[in-house]
Design a protein around this motif. Structure first.
Motif, short mmCIF file in Angstrom:
data_model
loop_
_atom_site.label_atom_id
_atom_site.label_comp_id
_atom_site.label_asym_id
_atom_site.label_seq_id
_atom_site.Cartn_x
_atom_site.Cartn_y
_atom_site.Cartn_z
N LYS A 53 -19.25 2.42 -11.43
CA LYS A 53 -18.36 1.50 -12.10
C LYS A 53 -17.12 2.27 -12.52
O LYS A 53 -17.13 3.50 -12.56
CB LYS A 53 -19.02 0.86 -13.32
CG LYS A 53 -19.38 1.85 -14.43
CD LYS A 53 -20.31 1.21 -15.44
CE LYS A 53 -19.71 0.94 -16.79
NZ LYS A 53 -19.00 1.95 -17.53
N ARG A 54 -16.08 1.56 -12.82
CA ARG A 54 -14.82 2.20 -13.15
C ARG A 54 -15.00 3.25 -14.25
O ARG A 54 -15.61 2.99 -15.28
CB ARG A 54 -13.83 1.13 -13.62
CG ARG A 54 -12.50 1.68 -14.06
CD ARG A 54 -11.62 0.54 -14.59
NE ARG A 54 -10.43 1.02 -15.24
CZ ARG A 54 -9.30 1.31 -14.62
NH1 ARG A 54 -9.23 1.17 -13.32
NH2 ARG A 54 -8.24 1.74 -15.29
N SER B 24 -15.63 2.74 -0.65
CA SER B 24 -15.86 1.68 -1.62
C SER B 24 -16.11 2.24 -3.02
O SER B 24 -15.56 1.76 -4.01
CB SER B 24 -17.05 0.83 -1.15
OG SER B 24 -17.66 0.21 -2.24
N GLU B 25 -16.94 3.29 -3.08
CA GLU B 25 -17.24 3.90 -4.37
C GLU B 25 -15.99 4.54 -4.96
O GLU B 25 -15.77 4.50 -6.17
CB GLU B 25 -18.35 4.93 -4.21
CG GLU B 25 -19.65 4.29 -3.79
CD GLU B 25 -20.77 5.31 -3.68
OE1 GLU B 25 -21.90 4.89 -3.43
OE2 GLU B 25 -20.50 6.51 -3.84
N THR C 163 -14.06 1.83 -6.63
CA THR C 163 -14.66 1.35 -7.87
C THR C 163 -14.54 2.37 -8.98
O THR C 163 -14.13 2.05 -10.10
CB THR C 163 -16.15 1.04 -7.64
OG1 THR C 163 -16.27 0.15 -6.54
CG2 THR C 163 -16.77 0.42 -8.87
N HIS D 168 -9.47 -2.21 0.23
CA HIS D 168 -9.45 -2.76 -1.11
C HIS D 168 -8.10 -2.48 -1.71
O HIS D 168 -7.68 -1.34 -1.71
CB HIS D 168 -10.55 -2.13 -1.98
CG HIS D 168 -10.50 -2.60 -3.39
ND1 HIS D 168 -11.11 -3.76 -3.81
CD2 HIS D 168 -9.86 -2.10 -4.48
CE1 HIS D 168 -10.87 -3.93 -5.10
NE2 HIS D 168 -10.12 -2.94 -5.53
#
Lengths: 95, 95
Positions: A17-18, B41-42, B45, B67
């Motif tokens: 998560k961020r 992707s990670e 995020t 993204h």
DNA sequence: ACCGCTATCCTTAGACA
DNA sequence: ATGTCTAAGGATAGCGG
């Protein structure tokens, strides 16, 4: 120098998560970018893939890894979507 | 079913050079692409990065992970290089 | 910010389905 | 081609410099 070293905790598990802390996020961005580019590079070498990776940092800086070249990949990608790419090499001097 | 299973050798060390066997290279390409996209992707995020990954397989198929969107990233990247992007949405129907 | 360290987590080669 | 399994390889979080 001390011969004592606090034993490392090793790699810790993190939730995807961020990262809220600005500074930590920036550091993670740099490390992660290196890893991503390395993996992309190996992908190219091993599999003969042609790859473009373009990244914008939270601070709006741009980084890219490309093989064989950004233009080749992006150009080819855009063509598939019926795009045309024009470089403003002259016009830009007027802006 | 047999209760015997040959014990796995686990992950083996490989040299980072082109995989010569065509079929093995294709399989590696697919697996590696999944891993690459996941990492990208990670990256997004965790760090709030904006990322575009475009890959062409040896068989000339194109894949991308982006993204927030391909166009946003590519557009922004190209702008930095003084490019203009035109979409041939009408013309393409004539080709 | 970058670099090195290392224990720990994550990925993945190879084999099979 | 994708998907599962295992165990070894490799990346990396956290920390210190």
């Amino acid at each position: 120098m001390s011969s004592k070293r606090k034993p490392s905790m090793g790699r810790q598990k993190i939730e995807i998560k961020r990262i809220e802390k600005r500074n930590a996020r920036q550091v993670a961005f740099s490390k992660c970018r290196v890893g991503l580019f390395k993996k992309a590079s190996e992908h190219c070498t091993l599999c003969g893939a042609e790859t473009a990776v373009i990244v914008f940092s939270p601070a709006e800086k741009s980084y890219s890894f490309c093989h064989p070249s950004v233009d080749t990949i992006v150009d080819r990608y855009l063509l598939g979507g019926n795009y045309i790419l024009l470089k403003m090499s002259v016009a830009s001097t007027l802006m």
